[in-house]
Design a protein around this motif. Structure first.
Motif, short mmCIF file in Angstrom:
data_model
loop_
_atom_site.label_atom_id
_atom_site.label_comp_id
_atom_site.label_asym_id
_atom_site.label_seq_id
_atom_site.Cartn_x
_atom_site.Cartn_y
_atom_site.Cartn_z
N UNK A 87 27.40 48.85 45.11
CA UNK A 87 28.22 48.38 44.00
C UNK A 87 29.20 49.45 43.54
N UNK A 88 28.74 50.70 43.47
CA UNK A 88 29.64 51.78 43.04
C UNK A 88 30.82 51.92 43.98
N UNK A 89 30.55 51.82 45.29
CA UNK A 89 31.62 52.02 46.28
C UNK A 89 32.59 50.86 46.33
N UNK A 90 32.08 49.64 46.13
CA UNK A 90 32.92 48.44 46.31
C UNK A 90 33.44 47.84 45.01
N UNK A 91 32.73 48.04 43.91
CA UNK A 91 33.07 47.32 42.69
C UNK A 91 33.44 48.21 41.51
N UNK A 114 22.99 48.98 28.96
CA UNK A 114 23.24 48.24 30.19
C UNK A 114 24.63 47.64 30.17
N UNK A 115 25.36 47.85 31.27
CA UNK A 115 26.68 47.24 31.46
C UNK A 115 26.60 46.32 32.68
N UNK A 116 26.68 45.01 32.49
CA UNK A 116 26.61 44.08 33.63
C UNK A 116 27.83 44.19 34.52
N UNK A 117 27.69 43.75 35.76
CA UNK A 117 28.81 43.74 36.70
C UNK A 117 29.82 42.69 36.26
N UNK A 118 31.08 43.08 36.14
CA UNK A 118 32.15 42.18 35.72
C UNK A 118 33.37 42.39 36.61
N UNK A 119 34.20 41.36 36.70
CA UNK A 119 35.47 41.46 37.43
C UNK A 119 36.53 41.99 36.48
N UNK A 120 37.06 43.19 36.76
CA UNK A 120 38.04 43.82 35.88
C UNK A 120 39.45 43.80 36.45
N UNK A 260 28.11 55.55 20.69
CA UNK A 260 28.09 56.30 21.95
C UNK A 260 28.26 55.35 23.13
N UNK A 261 27.56 54.21 23.08
CA UNK A 261 27.68 53.22 24.15
C UNK A 261 29.10 52.69 24.25
N UNK A 262 29.75 52.48 23.11
CA UNK A 262 31.13 52.01 23.12
C UNK A 262 32.06 53.00 23.80
N UNK A 263 31.83 54.29 23.55
CA UNK A 263 32.67 55.31 24.18
C UNK A 263 32.50 55.31 25.70
N UNK A 264 31.26 55.16 26.17
CA UNK A 264 31.01 55.12 27.61
C UNK A 264 31.63 53.87 28.22
N UNK A 265 31.54 52.73 27.52
CA UNK A 265 32.17 51.50 28.00
C UNK A 265 33.68 51.68 28.11
N UNK A 266 34.30 52.32 27.13
CA UNK A 266 35.74 52.59 27.18
C UNK A 266 36.08 53.46 28.38
N UNK A 267 35.24 54.44 28.67
CA UNK A 267 35.49 55.29 29.84
C UNK A 267 35.47 54.48 31.12
N UNK A 268 34.48 53.61 31.29
CA UNK A 268 34.40 52.79 32.49
C UNK A 268 35.60 51.82 32.59
N UNK A 269 36.02 51.28 31.47
CA UNK A 269 37.09 50.29 31.50
C UNK A 269 38.44 50.89 31.85
N UNK A 270 38.73 52.09 31.32
CA UNK A 270 40.10 52.61 31.40
C UNK A 270 40.25 53.93 32.16
N UNK A 271 39.19 54.70 32.31
CA UNK A 271 39.38 56.06 32.82
C UNK A 271 38.48 56.40 34.01
N UNK A 272 37.96 55.38 34.68
CA UNK A 272 37.12 55.60 35.87
C UNK A 272 37.82 55.10 37.13
N UNK A 273 39.13 55.11 37.15
CA UNK A 273 39.88 54.60 38.30
C UNK A 273 40.53 55.73 39.09
#
Length: 308
Positions: A87-91, A114-120, A260-273
């Motif tokens: 999942x990390x490699x493909x999604x 927990x952050x479920x798998x979503x299409x971003x 803290x969870x919100x900050x990590x979610x923001x990182x995944x959404x916008x800054x993990x690309x």
């Protein structure tokens, strides 16, 4: 019965401008209770960084974050990602993630998330495209829940903060239109917290400019041997980032942990690309444009040299 217990706890709370106080049994970590802000720093993985610069973007390791005291720069919490390699490699960054948040002094779990798998890769009009994060006590009781609203907030990145009954208590809004890219090297990106009535509070999640946190640490501790250039390059050319969280006044320990969870979610959404200055694939991402929950990179392609 569980829903009735949560409803009873919510009715006992009182509104503090941003959200309803809900006491979650089992959330014993109290260090954040006396702090009005903390830093979050993501660990830079050397192997992953080298692989990305060599064009092997599929090499993606599990993230690790550190929650840092704002004055002593002591590590308070360690946040470790658990996820499947495929999942990390493909999604990524929409892959399913379980976070284990530990008190480093006692080596005990302070909370999980927990952050479920979503299409971003498309606009957030369907549930499968609406990213979310659920926060739990060590005993497994959910006490905080955040989700991108339908439509994603238009041109403004938006998160709705709820309890498990999906009642919105506060809203987090990010910068208008531009969320990241090479422009990350030029300044901070601020996500402000608002009450449900639209009143801005002093709650802030701010993505720091590459190297800023290490410079502040060196200045505070008088460490002249610390290399700020290394930290700048580490964050600019990888997806490792740093944040500062300013907690709203009168916020409970539970609400701070949920933030803290919100900050990590923001990182995944916008800054993990990828890194803000990463050009390993032959293109340079000038900026990321946000529209209805979808990120649209604006890139410049490198010239191949021999073409017409």
């Amino acid at each position: 019965e569980g829903e009735q217990v949560m409803a009873a706890k919510a009715s006992e709370g009182k509104e503090l401008g941003t959200s309803m106080v809900v006491q979650a049994e089992g959330l014993e970590f109290e260090t954040l209770a006396t702090l009005d802000k903390v830093y979050i720093q993501q660990k830079t993985d050397t192997i992953e960084a080298l692989a990305q610069q060599l064009g092997c973007g599929c090499v993606e390791y599990k993230n690790t974050y550190y929650v840092i005291h704002p004055e002593t720069f002591e590590t308070l919490l360690e946040i470790k990602e658990e996820s499947g390699m495929l999942q990390r490699c493909l999604c990524k960054p929409g892959h399913s993630v379980h976070l284990d948040i530990k008190d480093v002094r006692t080596n005990t779990t302070a909370m999980t998330a927990h952050k479920p798998c979503k299409c971003l890769c498309c606009c957030a009009f369907l549930n499968i495209c609406q990213a979310e994060m659920q926060s739990f006590t060590p005993e497994g009781e959910m006490f905080a829940y955040s989700k991108v609203p339908r439509g994603g907030g238009g041109f403004t990145p938006t998160l709705e903060v709820m309890d498990r009954s999906e009642t919105v208590h506060s809203v987090i809004k990010g910068p208008f239109l531009i969320t990241g890219g090479l422009v990350e090297c030029c300044g901070e990106f601020t996500f402000n917290m608002f009450s449900t009535k639209g009143k801005q509070t002093n709650g802030v999640i701010q993505k720091l400019k590459p190297g800023s946190l290490n410079r502040m640490r060196s200045a505070a501790l008088g460490d002249k041997n610390s290399s700020s250039l290394t930290s700048v390059l580490g964050e600019a050319f990888t997806d490792a980032d740093s944040f500062v969280l300013h907690f709203p006044e009168n916020q409970t320990n539970e609400m701070k942990m949920g933030m803290l969870s919100n900050a990590i979610l923001i990182d995944y959404l916008f800054y993990e690309r990828g890194g803000s200055a990463d050009c390993s694939d032959g293109s340079l991402n000038i900026c990321d444009l946000y529209c209805c929950g979808c990120i649209c990179p604006c890139t410049i392609e490198a010239s191949s040299g021999g073409g017409e």
